[in-house]
Write an enzyme that holds these catalytic residues in place. Sequence first.
Site, short mmCIF file in Angstrom:
data_model
loop_
_atom_site.label_atom_id
_atom_site.label_comp_id
_atom_site.label_asym_id
_atom_site.label_seq_id
_atom_site.Cartn_x
_atom_site.Cartn_y
_atom_site.Cartn_z
N GLU A 148 50.34 30.93 10.50
CA GLU A 148 51.27 29.71 9.77
C GLU A 148 50.08 28.68 9.11
OE1 GLU A 148 53.59 28.75 8.48
OE2 GLU A 148 54.77 27.21 9.86
N THR A 201 54.12 23.50 1.23
CA THR A 201 53.98 22.87 2.63
C THR A 201 52.75 22.04 2.49
OG1 THR A 201 55.51 24.14 3.88
CG2 THR A 201 53.89 22.68 4.88
N1 HSE Z 1 56.53 20.29 10.46
C1 HSE Z 1 56.18 21.04 9.01
C2 HSE Z 1 56.10 19.66 8.12
C3 HSE Z 1 56.87 22.17 8.82
O1 HSE Z 1 56.94 19.24 8.15
O2 HSE Z 1 54.98 19.94 7.53
C4 HSE Z 1 56.64 22.80 7.55
O3 HSE Z 1 57.36 23.76 7.41
#
Ligand code: HSE
Length: 330
Positions: A148, A201
């Site tokens: 991840e 992301t």
């Molecule tokens: N918690 C992470 C973010 C999840 O908000 O960047 C990304 O999928």
Amino acid sequence: MATRRTLAGADMLSRDSLPRMVGVFAPASISNLGCGFDIFGMALEGIGDQVLVRAAEGTGIVAVSVSGDGGRVPTDPARNAAGLAVQGVLDRLGSEAGVAIEVRKGIPLASGLGGSAASAVAGAVAADALLGGELDRTALLECAMIGEAKGSGADHADNAAPSLLGGFVLVLPGRPPRMVEVPTPEDLVVAVAHPHMEVETKRARTILGDTITLEAGVQQWGNAAGMVAGMFSGDWGLIGRCLCDAVAEPVRARLVPGFEAVRASALEAGAIGAGLSGSGPSVFAFCRGRHAAQTVAAAMGGAFQVEAGVRSDIMISGANAFGARILENE
Ligand code: HSE
């Protein structure tokens, strides 16, 4: 409270009968859930990635193939979420086994629905099962986190943990991370609108910077505590009041055209609360019951169309009670 099944994982297989192939499904997930940036996540029903791991001649990962991704996911094991997670399992077990990996993507790329985490979780669970099922769930999570982290550029487990265990999971950061399973009210149903756009992301994290104000911190930790209390007690008023994000969403909203209107449309249509799913662009809403969720999902899809001119895929889901599960082994 909704019941939760235990991880249907590698411990189903005994050492005397090691398989030649294991296929694992790991579900999509919604992370952050408003107030729990990097610490809350919930698994979804009916959508996820599959990873098949086969024993192969040679040492280490000898091949990675991917389908369902339009040719966009890297097949280099060092850049593939499942490949990195499988390598993590091999390293952890000190194994020199040869393995071939097949990834079947079911989760749209850059959708905010935990796609790379699901591939990584499925890869870790499958590889462990292939090698005898020795790793516990914390070790599996840590292997999945390696996969991840490559995609998002950061070490967080709020998608991987619910994808592994199912349900609503609070992940306490640190080494090792601690997973706390949070019960959810029986009638909690999630409506999701996935607009046909993408948010990376890594970029959505870069724009956040490194600091928040004390005021935002106080709001966020108050809401996070309230959310967990609301889930345990089934207090819908508390859940709704706490489902807001003082940290990431205000900054990220500009990455998702129409977001504010979509969120408002969900609340107007009867949602308990709504927000960005992970780093977006998908938007989720907590609802009481399937009928309410259908109304809310339709409203969100309509708002994306009107406000941003984009079509959306609509999903309705309870909290997935299973998490990752072995589908096949031979
Ligand atoms: N918690 C992470 C973010 C999840 O908000 O960047 C990304 O999928």
